[in-house]
Design a protein around this motif. Structure first.
Motif, PDB file in Angstrom:
ATOM      1  N   ASP A 255       0.847  -1.193   0.000  1.00 20.63           N
ATOM      2  CA  ASP A 255       0.000   0.000   0.000  1.00 20.63           C
ATOM      3  C   ASP A 255       0.886   1.247   0.000  1.00 20.63           C
ATOM      4  O   ASP A 255       2.116   1.159  -0.004  1.00 20.63           O
ATOM      5  CB  ASP A 255      -0.951  -0.014   1.201  1.00 20.63           C
ATOM      6  N   ALA A 256       0.260   2.426   0.022  1.00 20.81           N
ATOM      7  CA  ALA A 256       1.009   3.688  -0.073  1.00 20.81           C
ATOM      8  C   ALA A 256       1.984   3.856   1.080  1.00 20.81           C
ATOM      9  O   ALA A 256       3.141   4.262   0.883  1.00 20.81           O
ATOM     10  CB  ALA A 256       0.028   4.854  -0.122  1.00 20.81           C
ATOM     11  N   ALA A 257       1.525   3.541   2.275  1.00 19.27           N
ATOM     12  CA  ALA A 257       2.391   3.691   3.440  1.00 19.27           C
ATOM     13  C   ALA A 257       3.577   2.743   3.356  1.00 19.27           C
ATOM     14  O   ALA A 257       4.717   3.104   3.691  1.00 19.27           O
ATOM     15  CB  ALA A 257       1.594   3.444   4.713  1.00 19.27           C
ATOM     16  N   GLN A 258       3.317   1.540   2.901  1.00 14.65           N
ATOM     17  CA  GLN A 258       4.408   0.571   2.784  1.00 14.65           C
ATOM     18  C   GLN A 258       5.403   0.990   1.709  1.00 14.65           C
ATOM     19  O   GLN A 258       6.613   0.849   1.880  1.00 14.65           O
ATOM     20  CB  GLN A 258       3.830  -0.819   2.460  1.00 14.65           C
ATOM     21  N   ARG A 259       4.869   1.561   0.614  1.00 16.24           N
ATOM     22  CA  ARG A 259       5.777   2.028  -0.425  1.00 16.24           C
ATOM     23  C   ARG A 259       6.641   3.191   0.097  1.00 16.24           C
ATOM     24  O   ARG A 259       7.846   3.262  -0.175  1.00 16.24           O
ATOM     25  CB  ARG A 259       4.990   2.473  -1.637  1.00 16.24           C
ATOM     26  N   ALA A 260       5.988   4.108   0.835  1.00 15.99           N
ATOM     27  CA  ALA A 260       6.740   5.246   1.388  1.00 15.99           C
ATOM     28  C   ALA A 260       7.798   4.762   2.368  1.00 15.99           C
ATOM     29  O   ALA A 260       8.947   5.227   2.352  1.00 15.99           O
ATOM     30  CB  ALA A 260       5.779   6.216   2.066  1.00 15.99           C
ATOM     31  N   ALA A 261       7.417   3.810   3.217  1.00 14.89           N
ATOM     32  CA  ALA A 261       8.383   3.283   4.183  1.00 14.89           C
ATOM     33  C   ALA A 261       9.524   2.576   3.470  1.00 14.89           C
ATOM     34  O   ALA A 261      10.691   2.693   3.859  1.00 14.89           O
ATOM     35  CB  ALA A 261       7.673   2.338   5.146  1.00 14.89           C
ATOM     36  N   LEU A 262       9.166   1.824   2.411  1.00 19.29           N
ATOM     37  CA  LEU A 262      10.190   1.107   1.654  1.00 19.29           C
ATOM     38  C   LEU A 262      11.124   2.097   0.949  1.00 19.29           C
ATOM     39  O   LEU A 262      12.352   1.910   0.941  1.00 19.29           O
ATOM     40  CB  LEU A 262       9.530   0.180   0.633  1.00 19.29           C
ATOM     41  N   ALA A 263      10.549   3.205   0.390  1.00 19.64           N
ATOM     42  CA  ALA A 263      11.380   4.206  -0.274  1.00 19.64           C
ATOM     43  C   ALA A 263      12.302   4.910   0.727  1.00 19.64           C
ATOM     44  O   ALA A 263      13.470   5.182   0.442  1.00 19.64           O
ATOM     45  CB  ALA A 263      10.489   5.222  -0.976  1.00 19.64           C
ATOM     46  N   ALA A 265      13.395   3.693   3.553  1.00 14.22           N
ATOM     47  CA  ALA A 265      14.445   2.760   3.972  1.00 14.22           C
ATOM     48  C   ALA A 265      15.514   2.635   2.902  1.00 14.22           C
ATOM     49  O   ALA A 265      16.723   2.579   3.200  1.00 14.22           O
ATOM     50  CB  ALA A 265      13.824   1.396   4.266  1.00 14.22           C
ATOM     51  N   ALA A 266      15.103   2.657   1.640  1.00 15.77           N
ATOM     52  CA  ALA A 266      16.078   2.561   0.561  1.00 15.77           C
ATOM     53  C   ALA A 266      16.954   3.800   0.506  1.00 15.77           C
ATOM     54  O   ALA A 266      18.166   3.731   0.284  1.00 15.77           O
ATOM     55  CB  ALA A 266      15.348   2.351  -0.770  1.00 15.77           C
ATOM     56  N   ALA A 267      16.326   5.006   0.703  1.00 16.93           N
ATOM     57  CA  ALA A 267      17.099   6.246   0.675  1.00 16.93           C
ATOM     58  C   ALA A 267      18.108   6.282   1.811  1.00 16.93           C
ATOM     59  O   ALA A 267      19.266   6.688   1.627  1.00 16.93           O
ATOM     60  CB  ALA A 267      16.156   7.443   0.751  1.00 16.93           C
ATOM     61  N   GLU A 268      17.681   5.864   2.989  1.00 15.98           N
ATOM     62  CA  GLU A 268      18.595   5.851   4.130  1.00 15.98           C
ATOM     63  C   GLU A 268      19.755   4.894   3.888  1.00 15.98           C
ATOM     64  O   GLU A 268      20.904   5.197   4.229  1.00 15.98           O
ATOM     65  CB  GLU A 268      17.838   5.460   5.399  1.00 15.98           C
ATOM     66  N   GLU A 269      19.451   3.766   3.272  1.00 13.50           N
ATOM     67  CA  GLU A 269      20.523   2.802   3.001  1.00 13.50           C
ATOM     68  C   GLU A 269      21.495   3.364   1.969  1.00 13.50           C
ATOM     69  O   GLU A 269      22.718   3.230   2.119  1.00 13.50           O
ATOM     70  CB  GLU A 269      19.923   1.486   2.495  1.00 13.50           C
ATOM     71  N   ASN A 270      20.952   4.062   0.964  1.00 13.77           N
ATOM     72  CA  ASN A 270      21.835   4.671  -0.023  1.00 13.77           C
ATOM     73  C   ASN A 270      22.693   5.766   0.600  1.00 13.77           C
ATOM     74  O   ASN A 270      23.871   5.943   0.251  1.00 13.77           O
ATOM     75  CB  ASN A 270      21.014   5.251  -1.169  1.00 13.77           C
ATOM     76  N   ALA A 271      22.081   6.527   1.500  1.00 11.94           N
ATOM     77  CA  ALA A 271      22.842   7.588   2.167  1.00 11.94           C
ATOM     78  C   ALA A 271      23.973   7.002   2.993  1.00 11.94           C
ATOM     79  O   ALA A 271      25.093   7.516   2.980  1.00 11.94           O
ATOM     80  CB  ALA A 271      21.906   8.418   3.038  1.00 11.94           C
ATOM     81  N   ARG A 272      23.686   5.926   3.705  1.00 11.74           N
ATOM     82  CA  ARG A 272      24.735   5.293   4.496  1.00 11.74           C
ATOM     83  C   ARG A 272      25.852   4.788   3.603  1.00 11.74           C
ATOM     84  O   ARG A 272      27.040   4.923   3.913  1.00 11.74           O
ATOM     85  CB  ARG A 272      24.150   4.155   5.324  1.00 11.74           C
TER      86      ARG A 272
END
Length: 293
Positions: A255-263, A265-272
């Protein structure tokens, strides 16, 4: 005159000699009678050989017992044989019928002393050994004593069938589950045993073990629990014959919330990853400048 008397007493007459010989024969117990050839007794060995030859020529042939092997539910051609009655055609008669199968009859003659018959095992019976009897008869002779054909039944391998052959779990939101059932049935002979081991994201609801006797069935429930947004397709196989696969289909949704959370999490991982990459790069520069200091 005295001389003549002496000659008579020293030379007995022909009649006297005959009477003397007859008396000796009577005293010894030998009768001068003709002997018929039938009164001559043959030795026991000669009589036995003669009786066997007479039996082979005039008596019934001898049916020969045998044994064969067939798989459960299968069929086998059996050659019936007999010996004796040299030069005559020997025919075969089916006597006792088998308990766990059927025979084609009458036997088909294939040579002077052999005939064929086909045994078919009843697939609904178990793998107990079977038997039937037959006799032999030559032209102009009596019927032999019955002999036995033993049929050893080998258990057929298990054959697993699945119903239905395909399970579609539909679209399922990540974190939620869907369930569907299928049934295993052993249509083979011997027992089938093992475990149901579906690929992820499917799991078995309850015990995964099965042990199926011939004709037995068991129902299993699978749970589809996706964690990603994608279409899942796979095959569930068993270790027996070909009619045993289950096609598995399911779609994972977010759902939208899950997509936002997944995005996020992906951005944070890329930043790290970027920070870690920059630190590694800076460290490499400082270490490279140290020798010039």
């Amino acid at each position: 005159m005295h001389a003549r008397l002496s000659r008579r007493s020293g030379s007995p007459s022909t009649a006297g000699r005959f009477l003397f010989g007859l008396t000796a024969l009577l005293v010894s117990g030998v009768a001068l009678l003709p002997v018929a050839s039938a009164d001559i007794q043959q030795p026991p060995r000669a009589r036995a050989v003669g009786e066997r030859r007479l039996q082979r020529r005039d008596g019934p042939p001898a049916a020969l017992p045998q044994e064969t092997v067939v798989e459960q539910g299968g069929r086998v051609e059996i050659i019936l044989r007999a010996e004796g009655q040299v030069g005559k055609m020997i025919y075969f008669l089916l006597r006792g019928q088998p308990l766990h199968g059927t025979l084609t009859g009458p036997p088909t003659q294939i040579s002077r002393n052999a005939a064929s018959v086909t045994y078919t095992h009843n697939p609904n019976d178990d793998a107990s050994d079977d038997e039937f009897t037959f006799s032999a008869q030559a032209t102009g002779s009596g019927v032999s004593a019955p002999e036995t054909v033993r049929v050893r039944i080998l258990p057929a391998p298990p054959v697993i069938e699945v119903n239905p052959p395909e399970l579609d779990f539909g679209a399922v939101k990540a974190g939620e589950t869907a369930r569907a059932e299928f049934t295993l049935e052993n249509r083979g002979g011997s027992e089938a045993s093992g475990h149901v081991e579906p690929p992820p994201p499917w799991v078995v609801d309850g015990s995964s073990e099965y042990r199926l006797a011939r004709g037995a069935s068991q129902t299993f429930r699978l749970i589809f629990q996706p964690k990603d947004e994608q279409v899942f397709t796979n095959e569930l196989h068993f270790q027996f014959e070909a009619r045993n696969g289950v096609r598995l289909i399911g779609t994972g949704l977010l759902d939208a919330a899950q997509r936002a959370a997944l995005a996020k999490a992906a951005a944070e991982e890329n930043a790290r990853d970027g920070i870690n990459g920059g630190v590694a790069s800076n460290g490499g520069s400082s270490s490279g400048g140290a020798p010039g200091a």
